[in-house]
Motif scaffolding. Sequence first.
Motif, PDB file in Angstrom:
ATOM      1  N   ASP A   1       0.818  -1.204   0.000  1.00 55.44           N
ATOM      2  CA  ASP A   1       0.000   0.000   0.000  1.00 55.44           C
ATOM      3  C   ASP A   1       0.861   1.266   0.000  1.00 55.44           C
ATOM      4  O   ASP A   1       0.380   2.348  -0.334  1.00 55.44           O
ATOM      5  CB  ASP A   1      -0.893   0.041   1.255  1.00 55.44           C
TER       6      ASP A   1
ATOM      7  N   THR B   1      -2.369  -0.043  -4.281  1.00 54.83           N
ATOM      8  CA  THR B   1      -3.718  -0.448  -3.887  1.00 54.83           C
ATOM      9  C   THR B   1      -4.708   0.690  -4.054  1.00 54.83           C
ATOM     10  O   THR B   1      -5.821   0.495  -4.563  1.00 54.83           O
ATOM     11  CB  THR B   1      -3.719  -0.926  -2.429  1.00 54.83           C
TER      12      THR B   1
ATOM     13  N   VAL C   1      -8.154   0.806  -6.286  1.00 50.40           N
ATOM     14  CA  VAL C   1      -9.454   1.091  -5.660  1.00 50.40           C
ATOM     15  C   VAL C   1     -10.149   2.254  -6.359  1.00 50.40           C
ATOM     16  O   VAL C   1     -11.364   2.205  -6.609  1.00 50.40           O
ATOM     17  CB  VAL C   1      -9.268   1.386  -4.157  1.00 50.40           C
TER      18      VAL C   1
ATOM     19  N   THR D   1     -14.235  -2.830  -1.686  1.00 53.66           N
ATOM     20  CA  THR D   1     -13.062  -2.240  -1.042  1.00 53.66           C
ATOM     21  C   THR D   1     -12.649  -2.987   0.225  1.00 53.66           C
ATOM     22  O   THR D   1     -11.514  -2.837   0.685  1.00 53.66           O
ATOM     23  CB  THR D   1     -13.317  -0.766  -0.687  1.00 53.66           C
TER      24      THR D   1
ATOM     25  N   GLY E   1     -12.684  -6.320   0.323  1.00 55.60           N
ATOM     26  CA  GLY E   1     -12.045  -7.544  -0.138  1.00 55.60           C
ATOM     27  C   GLY E   1     -12.912  -8.775  -0.015  1.00 55.60           C
ATOM     28  O   GLY E   1     -13.613  -8.968   0.981  1.00 55.60           O
TER      29      GLY E   1
ATOM     30  N   VAL F   1      -5.589  -7.151  -6.393  1.00 54.81           N
ATOM     31  CA  VAL F   1      -6.645  -6.203  -6.036  1.00 54.81           C
ATOM     32  C   VAL F   1      -7.755  -6.219  -7.080  1.00 54.81           C
ATOM     33  O   VAL F   1      -8.944  -6.123  -6.751  1.00 54.81           O
ATOM     34  CB  VAL F   1      -6.065  -4.780  -5.874  1.00 54.81           C
ATOM     35  N   SER F   2      -7.393  -6.353  -8.353  1.00 54.34           N
ATOM     36  CA  SER F   2      -8.399  -6.327  -9.414  1.00 54.34           C
ATOM     37  C   SER F   2      -9.347  -7.509  -9.339  1.00 54.34           C
ATOM     38  O   SER F   2     -10.494  -7.424  -9.785  1.00 54.34           O
ATOM     39  CB  SER F   2      -7.710  -6.299 -10.783  1.00 54.34           C
TER      40      SER F   2
ATOM     41  N   THR G   1      -9.579  -4.938  -1.983  1.00 47.92           N
ATOM     42  CA  THR G   1      -8.513  -4.507  -1.081  1.00 47.92           C
ATOM     43  C   THR G   1      -8.334  -5.496   0.062  1.00 47.92           C
ATOM     44  O   THR G   1      -9.260  -5.738   0.830  1.00 47.92           O
ATOM     45  CB  THR G   1      -8.823  -3.121  -0.503  1.00 47.92           C
TER      46      THR G   1
END
Length: 343
Positions: free
Chosen positions: A94, A99, A103, A193, A195, A262-263, A267
């Motif tokens: 991060d 990240t 987002v 966001t 996760g 992340v995609s 997150t």
Amino acid sequence: MQKKVQLYRLLLILLLITLVVISLFVGAYNFENSVLNTFLNLFTGSEGISASDHFVLFQLRMPRIIMAILIGSALAVAGTCLQGMFKNPLASPDLIGITSGAVLFAAVTIVLGASIRPFIPEALHYSLISIMAFVGAILTMSFVYKMSTTNGRTNVVILLLSGVAITALTGAATGMLTYLSTDEELRNLTFWTLGSLAGANWTKNLVLAIVVITGLLFLVGKGKALNAMMLGERDAQHLGIDVEKTKKQIVIFSALMVGTAVSFAGTIGFVGLIVPYILRLLFKSNYTVILPLSIILGSIIMVLADTISRVIVQPAELPIGILTAIMGAPVFIAILIRFKKTL
């Protein structure tokens, strides 16, 4: 030392296998046969598994487990490499804005998707959030890296400060989109966001595996270079280490792995922070040992967190990012207390 490393590696592998088996058979779904019979039928090649049991095992839970292993290893190795490069145990993926960039672009897609989709090929509509999140991660990484690079040399301090600045900027933009979102968009944005591995499937895992394995092949071998860089960049150069090339590879492949993770899963924080910290307690800052073990320990933490997320509030699902934060925050506090004592 070598025997100690081999022992820990064996114990971690056995723990990971145990967690995988447990995760495969626990959850809200009740198997038609007993769990023991289903387990025996599965691992003896018997035809006694029903179609519904087979679907749950191989189309729902196994893809989640594989994705958890891939993402856990990616975040852990990226965090370990970044901490070694920054010489700072508080560093994480991060830190350089990867990240937050992912987002932001995902939030743009969720809130403004109706306006964007007409300009996107229909075949990409289903994966639009994942694609945009990945693009956001790469663009953020490119911006931060260019900001911190002059004449082919990367200034680590400027890289860190640029990451902090871009994180604040993208966070403000994401907050604005959250404020403008409808109730449904807000729910989607909040869940994403925080996760989740609920969207795991074999196609996503194939793409994720290609990126993560490629990144791991480049980064895990950087243990000797990171050990040398701990002495200082000038000393590392005298030892034959191409410092600039090593830093560039760490930033690029960390961004690729984290951006892809992340995609696909949203997150998921703290994994890249707590894994190297735990391993340094056992093996100091020997990155030739820490990097390979971080693959296994990162996978363990992610599989454990995903299993708990499916079980703790069943039949609903708790966002996995909440659990990793709960697991990681005490470790973060412990790091701060440890640093305070050294001042």
